[in-house]
Design a protein around this motif. Sequence first.
Motif, PDB file in Angstrom:
ATOM      1  N   LYS A  93       0.909  -1.163  -0.019  1.00  0.00           N
ATOM      2  CA  LYS A  93      -0.003  -0.127   0.035  1.00  0.00           C
ATOM      3  C   LYS A  93       0.608   1.269  -0.025  1.00  0.00           C
ATOM      4  CE  LYS A  93      -3.613   2.492   2.400  1.00  0.00           C
ATOM      5  NZ  LYS A  93      -2.914   3.558   2.429  1.00  0.00           N
ATOM      6  N   THR A 106      -8.893   3.693  -5.124  1.00  0.00           N
ATOM      7  CA  THR A 106      -7.928   4.715  -6.111  1.00  0.00           C
ATOM      8  C   THR A 106      -8.419   4.688  -7.480  1.00  0.00           C
ATOM      9  OG1 THR A 106      -6.186   4.655  -4.615  1.00  0.00           O
ATOM     10  CG2 THR A 106      -5.725   5.476  -6.856  1.00  0.00           C
ATOM     11  N   THR A 148      -8.151   9.298  -4.678  1.00  0.00           N
ATOM     12  CA  THR A 148      -8.350   8.210  -3.857  1.00  0.00           C
ATOM     13  C   THR A 148      -9.522   8.589  -3.005  1.00  0.00           C
ATOM     14  OG1 THR A 148      -6.191   7.605  -3.899  1.00  0.00           O
ATOM     15  CG2 THR A 148      -7.393   7.141  -1.846  1.00  0.00           C
ATOM     16  N   ARG A 175      -5.522  13.640   1.159  1.00  0.00           N
ATOM     17  CA  ARG A 175      -4.738  12.741   0.460  1.00  0.00           C
ATOM     18  C   ARG A 175      -4.861  13.065  -0.949  1.00  0.00           C
ATOM     19  NH1 ARG A 175      -3.053   9.181  -1.827  1.00  0.00           N
ATOM     20  NH2 ARG A 175      -3.280   6.866  -1.731  1.00  0.00           N
ATOM     21  N   GLU A 216      -9.768   2.195   1.118  1.00  0.00           N
ATOM     22  CA  GLU A 216      -9.531   3.623   0.092  1.00  0.00           C
ATOM     23  C   GLU A 216      -9.691   2.857  -1.458  1.00  0.00           C
ATOM     24  OE1 GLU A 216      -5.591   4.513   1.023  1.00  0.00           O
ATOM     25  OE2 GLU A 216      -6.119   5.740   2.800  1.00  0.00           O
ATOM     26  N   ALA A 264      -9.660  12.822   0.880  1.00  0.00           N
ATOM     27  CA  ALA A 264     -10.455  11.683   0.413  1.00  0.00           C
ATOM     28  C   ALA A 264     -11.712  11.481   0.884  1.00  0.00           C
ATOM     29  CB  ALA A 264      -9.436  10.415   0.811  1.00  0.00           C
ATOM     30  N   SER A 265     -11.980  12.078   2.064  1.00  0.00           N
ATOM     31  CA  SER A 265     -13.551  11.781   2.710  1.00  0.00           C
ATOM     32  C   SER A 265     -14.465  12.726   1.886  1.00  0.00           C
ATOM     33  CB  SER A 265     -13.383  12.102   3.987  1.00  0.00           C
ATOM     34  OG  SER A 265     -12.884  13.487   4.294  1.00  0.00           O
ATOM     35  N   VAL A 270     -12.309   7.521   0.047  1.00  0.00           N
ATOM     36  CA  VAL A 270     -12.498   6.521   1.310  1.00  0.00           C
ATOM     37  C   VAL A 270     -13.955   6.423   1.467  1.00  0.00           C
ATOM     38  CG1 VAL A 270     -12.528   6.349   3.825  1.00  0.00           C
ATOM     39  CG2 VAL A 270     -10.575   7.740   2.759  1.00  0.00           C
ATOM     40  N   ASP A 310       0.771   4.128  -2.870  1.00  0.00           N
ATOM     41  CA  ASP A 310       0.490   5.429  -2.220  1.00  0.00           C
ATOM     42  C   ASP A 310       1.834   6.475  -2.944  1.00  0.00           C
ATOM     43  OD1 ASP A 310      -1.530   4.694  -1.286  1.00  0.00           O
ATOM     44  OD2 ASP A 310      -0.998   4.938   0.641  1.00  0.00           O
TER      45      ASP A 310
END
Length: 272
Positions: free
Chosen positions: A51, A228, A238, A137, A226, A192-193, A240, A55
């Motif tokens: 991961k 992507t 990405t 992110r 996550e 990301a959220s 979440v 990333d």
Amino acid sequence: MSQNQQKLVGKLALETEFGPFLGDTRIRLLEAIDTHGSISQAAKAVPLSYKAAWDAVDAMNNLADEALVVRSTGGRHGGGTLLTDYGRKIIALYRAVEQEYQGALDRLAGHMAEISEGDVRQFQSLLRRLSVRTSARNQFVGKIVGLRDGGVDFEVRIALDESTELVAIITRESSENLELALGKEICALVKASSLMLLTEGAGRITARNQLWGEISHIHDGPVNAEVTLTLPGGKTLTAVVTHGSIESLELVPGKKACAFFKASSVILAATA
């Protein structure tokens, strides 16, 4: 240790205003990808977790002018991960600068007796003030291709590459503070959220930013995952999402999906 035995050894790192872009670990990862043609084997060689390796690759590709690493599909061995010519050029430049950097440290070590303790503390304080990090992110660099004055706020269109644009809504005061202008390079951050996903056949949505791409990988966590997406131009996003959303949308690598988010969710930053 006597004064003439002291040696300074440092690690070269190229930083953006939002954190590291290139450093020893990422360069070794790129070199391992070039050697092995596989992200999993390259991660083991560095070593990094699978991961963390992905990333790092996504972060470098998003901030670079061209992709450093690309995914290949098909072939006798089912595809893999390839370093681009641009990626090889970046490695060569980094190694050349690293050699000069170490030479400068060696020369500095020869003059350490002439440096006062106060000067060292002042230099350390300056480095801390210049070090800026962000938890966002998704981090991109692009050029402003559109500005629309809405009276109270500004709509800013940012081209990340030839096929991808982001739209941000910011206040007039923020626009003036950032000195926004057409053609100016700007950094765009999206948590990301703040991203939501949909797949083909879903209903219409009103979010200003709707970016379609292909799911490149999914990293499961104990509660969320996550996801992507690789966009047509090679940039990645990405998001979440919950495990329930992954199941209901039937999200799997290779499937087409759309990441959508409000223009007000985009944070802009400019270099001084």
